[in-house]
Design an enzyme around this catalytic site. Structure first.
Site, PDB file in Angstrom:
ATOM      1  N   LYS A  94     -51.465 140.252  85.573  1.00 53.04           N
ATOM      2  CA  LYS A  94     -51.859 138.859  85.860  1.00 53.04           C
ATOM      3  C   LYS A  94     -53.375 138.724  85.951  1.00 53.04           C
ATOM      4  O   LYS A  94     -53.957 137.790  85.408  1.00 53.04           O
ATOM      5  CB  LYS A  94     -51.242 138.368  87.193  1.00 53.04           C
ATOM      6  N   ARG A 132     -46.293 133.075  96.499  1.00 52.29           N
ATOM      7  CA  ARG A 132     -45.521 134.316  96.502  1.00 52.29           C
ATOM      8  C   ARG A 132     -44.218 134.190  97.283  1.00 52.29           C
ATOM      9  O   ARG A 132     -43.446 135.147  97.325  1.00 52.29           O
ATOM     10  CB  ARG A 132     -46.362 135.424  97.129  1.00 52.29           C
ATOM     11  N   ARG A 182     -52.043 155.453  85.870  1.00 54.64           N
ATOM     12  CA  ARG A 182     -53.329 154.954  86.377  1.00 54.64           C
ATOM     13  C   ARG A 182     -53.862 155.849  87.499  1.00 54.64           C
ATOM     14  O   ARG A 182     -55.040 156.159  87.557  1.00 54.64           O
ATOM     15  CB  ARG A 182     -53.136 153.534  86.887  1.00 54.64           C
ATOM     16  N   ARG A 212     -57.550 151.216  94.313  1.00 50.64           N
ATOM     17  CA  ARG A 212     -57.257 150.315  95.421  1.00 50.64           C
ATOM     18  C   ARG A 212     -56.400 151.074  96.417  1.00 50.64           C
ATOM     19  O   ARG A 212     -55.584 151.902  96.029  1.00 50.64           O
ATOM     20  CB  ARG A 212     -56.441 149.121  94.892  1.00 50.64           C
ATOM     21  N   ARG A 235     -43.856 147.044  97.006  1.00 49.85           N
ATOM     22  CA  ARG A 235     -44.305 145.727  96.566  1.00 49.85           C
ATOM     23  C   ARG A 235     -43.342 145.116  95.535  1.00 49.85           C
ATOM     24  O   ARG A 235     -43.133 143.914  95.495  1.00 49.85           O
ATOM     25  CB  ARG A 235     -45.730 145.816  95.988  1.00 49.85           C
TER      26      ARG A 235
END
Ligand code: AMP
Length: 192
Positions: free
Chosen positions: A13, A88, A127, A137, A148
């Site tokens: 996104k 959300r 990643r 992060r 999540r």
């Protein structure tokens, strides 16, 4: 033009919001980025956000609704905005309808970037291997991502029918390359 980008964590996104920002001169409003700024400032919201984000949970609706309602009235939003990470929850989606109505604004497109969970987990593992500690992060771990994703399916995915009923939901395949996803989004916007 006002757009909502929806999709699970890691769907891209933020990357696509940046393209939209450049190509259409509309501003990206990323609630995740706003919270990370607050974490860096170390203010009260930042302290709370650090704990919540690291655990993979969501910040309270009232806080997020307030942040967005104060942000969308700023002058840089006049030409349009891309909501990236908001709403959300159903409560946030309902509050957004009300605040937009009060400000005489509306959403033109809700674009859902859909990606299978398994692909997202594979992407994050790749990643994590590529990045060094300082680039990562603190919520960017396979463990937090799984949490999540669960939160996304339970709290966020139920808002999709809300936008489907309004006839503004567009679903696109987020498993294609970044460039192909960008093209799909541009096709939606240009009405192709
Ligand atoms: P993001 O960068 O959009 O993936 O957001 C990172 C984290 O910030 C999320 O996992 C949540 O903990 C928090 N967050 C961002 N946006 C919201 C929101 N609209 N409501 C609740 N929590 C949020």
């Amino acid at each position: 033009m006002n757009i909502i980008l929806l999709g699970p964590p890691g769907a891209g996104k933020g990357t696509q919001a940046k393209f939209l920002e450049e190509e259409h001169k509309i501003v990206q409003l990323s609630t995740g980025d706003m919270l990370r700024t607050a974490v860096n400032l170390g203010d009260q919201i930042g302290k709370q956000a650090k704990k919540v984000m690291d655990s993979g949970n969501l910040m309270p609706d009232e806080i997020m609704i307030k942040i967005i309602s104060q942000r969308i009235v700023k002058s840089d939003c006049l030409n349009g905005f891309i909501l990236d990470g908001f709403p959300r929850t159903t409560a946030q989606a309902e509050a957004l309808d009300i605040m937009l109505g009060e400000k005489d604004l509306s959403i033109d497109y809700v674009i859902e970037i859909s990606v299978d969970d398994k692909i997202l987990v594979d992407r994050i593992n790749a990643r994590v291997l590529e990045m060094n500690e300082s680039e990562r992060r603190t919520d960017d771990t396979a463990e937090t991502l799984v949490k999540r994703l669960g939160v996304y399916h339970k709290a966020t995915a139920p808002i999709l029918p809300h936008y489907k009923e309004k006839g503004i939901l567009q679903q696109i395949d987020g498993m294609k390359s970044i460039e192909e996803v960008r093209q799909q989004i541009n096709e939606v916007i240009s009405g192709a």
